[in-house]
Design an enzyme around this catalytic site. Sequence first.
Site, short mmCIF file in Angstrom:
data_model
loop_
_atom_site.label_atom_id
_atom_site.label_comp_id
_atom_site.label_asym_id
_atom_site.label_seq_id
_atom_site.Cartn_x
_atom_site.Cartn_y
_atom_site.Cartn_z
N VAL A 15 0.91 -1.19 -0.17
CA VAL A 15 0.04 0.02 -0.12
C VAL A 15 0.93 1.32 -0.02
O VAL A 15 0.48 2.18 -0.57
CB VAL A 15 -1.00 0.01 1.15
CG1 VAL A 15 -1.85 1.19 1.29
CG2 VAL A 15 -1.88 -1.27 1.12
N LYS A 39 11.67 -0.68 7.83
CA LYS A 39 12.19 -1.73 8.89
C LYS A 39 13.67 -2.09 8.36
O LYS A 39 14.61 -2.16 9.15
CB LYS A 39 11.30 -2.90 8.92
CG LYS A 39 11.18 -3.46 10.44
CD LYS A 39 9.90 -4.18 10.86
CE LYS A 39 9.69 -5.15 9.89
NZ LYS A 39 8.68 -5.85 10.03
N LYS A 97 -6.51 -1.58 9.95
CA LYS A 97 -8.06 -1.79 10.32
C LYS A 97 -8.06 -2.40 11.91
O LYS A 97 -8.82 -2.12 12.62
CB LYS A 97 -8.77 -2.48 9.33
CG LYS A 97 -8.08 -3.91 8.84
CD LYS A 97 -7.55 -3.68 7.15
CE LYS A 97 -6.47 -4.64 7.30
NZ LYS A 97 -6.35 -5.32 5.85
N GLU A 121 -9.97 6.19 5.33
CA GLU A 121 -10.92 5.35 4.44
C GLU A 121 -10.55 4.15 3.97
O GLU A 121 -11.23 3.29 3.49
CB GLU A 121 -11.15 6.55 3.36
CG GLU A 121 -12.21 6.36 2.33
CD GLU A 121 -13.55 6.37 2.90
OE1 GLU A 121 -13.96 5.14 2.94
OE2 GLU A 121 -14.05 7.33 3.24
N VAL A 124 -11.33 0.46 5.48
CA VAL A 124 -12.69 -0.32 5.20
C VAL A 124 -12.90 -0.53 3.69
O VAL A 124 -13.11 0.40 3.11
CB VAL A 124 -13.95 0.43 5.97
CG1 VAL A 124 -14.83 -0.49 5.74
CG2 VAL A 124 -13.29 0.53 7.49
N GLY A 179 -0.69 -10.05 -3.15
CA GLY A 179 -0.72 -9.00 -2.16
C GLY A 179 -2.04 -8.49 -1.48
O GLY A 179 -2.16 -7.65 -0.94
N GLU A 182 -3.45 -10.88 4.29
CA GLU A 182 -2.76 -10.25 5.42
C GLU A 182 -1.37 -11.14 5.59
O GLU A 182 -1.33 -12.20 5.11
CB GLU A 182 -3.64 -10.57 6.81
CG GLU A 182 -4.71 -9.76 6.92
CD GLU A 182 -4.68 -8.15 6.43
OE1 GLU A 182 -3.90 -7.61 7.26
OE2 GLU A 182 -5.11 -7.42 5.58
N ASP A 193 -10.36 -10.14 9.84
CA ASP A 193 -10.00 -8.81 9.15
C ASP A 193 -11.41 -8.21 8.72
O ASP A 193 -11.54 -6.73 8.99
CB ASP A 193 -9.09 -9.06 7.58
CG ASP A 193 -9.21 -7.80 6.85
OD1 ASP A 193 -8.11 -7.07 7.21
OD2 ASP A 193 -9.87 -7.69 5.79
N LYS A 197 -13.04 -4.38 10.03
CA LYS A 197 -13.41 -3.47 9.02
C LYS A 197 -14.90 -2.93 9.58
O LYS A 197 -15.34 -2.10 9.58
CB LYS A 197 -13.64 -3.88 7.71
CG LYS A 197 -12.17 -4.05 7.38
CD LYS A 197 -11.93 -4.70 6.10
CE LYS A 197 -10.47 -4.57 5.46
NZ LYS A 197 -10.67 -5.83 4.47
N1 HSE Z 1 -6.55 -8.73 3.45
C1 HSE Z 1 -7.26 -7.77 3.18
C2 HSE Z 1 -8.27 -8.16 2.07
C3 HSE Z 1 -6.59 -6.62 2.58
O1 HSE Z 1 -8.11 -9.22 1.63
O2 HSE Z 1 -9.43 -7.48 2.15
C4 HSE Z 1 -7.47 -5.22 2.40
O3 HSE Z 1 -7.71 -4.67 3.56
#
Ligand code: HSE
Length: 408
Positions: A15, A39, A97, A121, A124, A179, A182, A193, A197
Amino acid sequence: MKKKLTIGLFGFGVVGQGLYNVLNQTHGVKAVVKKIAIKDKDKVRTLSADLFTTEKSVILDDPSIDVVVELINDHEAAYAIVKQALINGKHVVTANKRMLAEHLEEFYELQQRYGKSILYEGSVCGSIPIIRNLEEYYDNDLLTSIEGIFNGSTNYILTKVFEEKKSYAEALLKAQELGFAETDPALDVEGYDAKFKLVIAMAHTFGVFVKPSDVINIGINKISSTDLKYAKEHNLSIKLVARAFKQGDQVFGFVAPQLIEAHHPLASIRNEYNAVLVEGAFAEKQTFVGKGAGSYPTGSAVLSDVSALTYGYAYEYKKRLQHELLTFSNDLLVEAIVTFDEEQQVSIQEFVNFKSGYAAHGKQLLQGELTLNKFKELSLRAGVSVILAPQVSFKPLSEKRPHQLLEV
Ligand code: HSE
């Protein structure tokens, strides 16, 4: 009058790089990235080494930086960064989130105390502009429910398993490669996840701050071949649905897989796309659809927050001001389909209102109404899979339904 902003960016992963690139391709947003905290200083990067630092204080203590954009994975480290940034008088944009869901009430107070804004924004449903719509567009409508597909990875996996007959493991691996998933994909497939949200969305839909640990989440990781067969035979699909709704002075919310009929608005949402269905007293039903994960879609939502800061935007959490505070509850009846291998793993006495069942080829399938807590309990039982029935209606247990409650 728009202000030119100087950004300190934390994180340069999927991101972070997405944001950097969309910012450089968007000429309307008056903002420049001054430093990027990372890092691993030895990683090969295409940008000048001067832009990077491994010291968070280089950004947090720089008075010329007005906005901290936090896009790192580690939710605990992110919490410390975001809190310090607000205390040091910087605005914050984040897409984290989990961190937000766990500390939203505190961030609400910190924003008031330090007069700085935290916008999120991108946290979510990726590119879908839902938070600002809940805050601004729906500020006067009486929202009754919000539901939808809040996780891109699980929707991607379900699409591949259903439509392309890929194995679950293969589809998950692909979601990781792209990508979307998580770092710990259990957060996606076990419904955490989507729950984080949902917790954030509930604050802006109903004005409630709910602890994530109070919200039930059931994922897609135990969906069985019997569920898939049942869905196909009945022309249904399976989606991981996050939902919250208001009845009286109570708010209910949870995440669970659900059988979806072919004409339902969620049925056509495929791959990493997300969808949010909002229902209000006046606007009635509306659907938002967009990519819920990925570098540029999420980067564009983060950029939109940066742009909003250039004209001094802050969330007001308007729903908290509009009505008496609502209470969150799990006292609900849900209609579910429960499948399992062996006999007697689940008994029909566990249903509040048992409807039907059948057994074939060593598999059992039972359908009926369960309390939400029982639904969760069954989902944790070895060899058992639970899924919400299509056209499900939810009944608060506080509604007087003696004829059914007596059957418990
Ligand atoms: N792992 C999350 C998903 C990434 O697949 O929606 C976006 O928040």
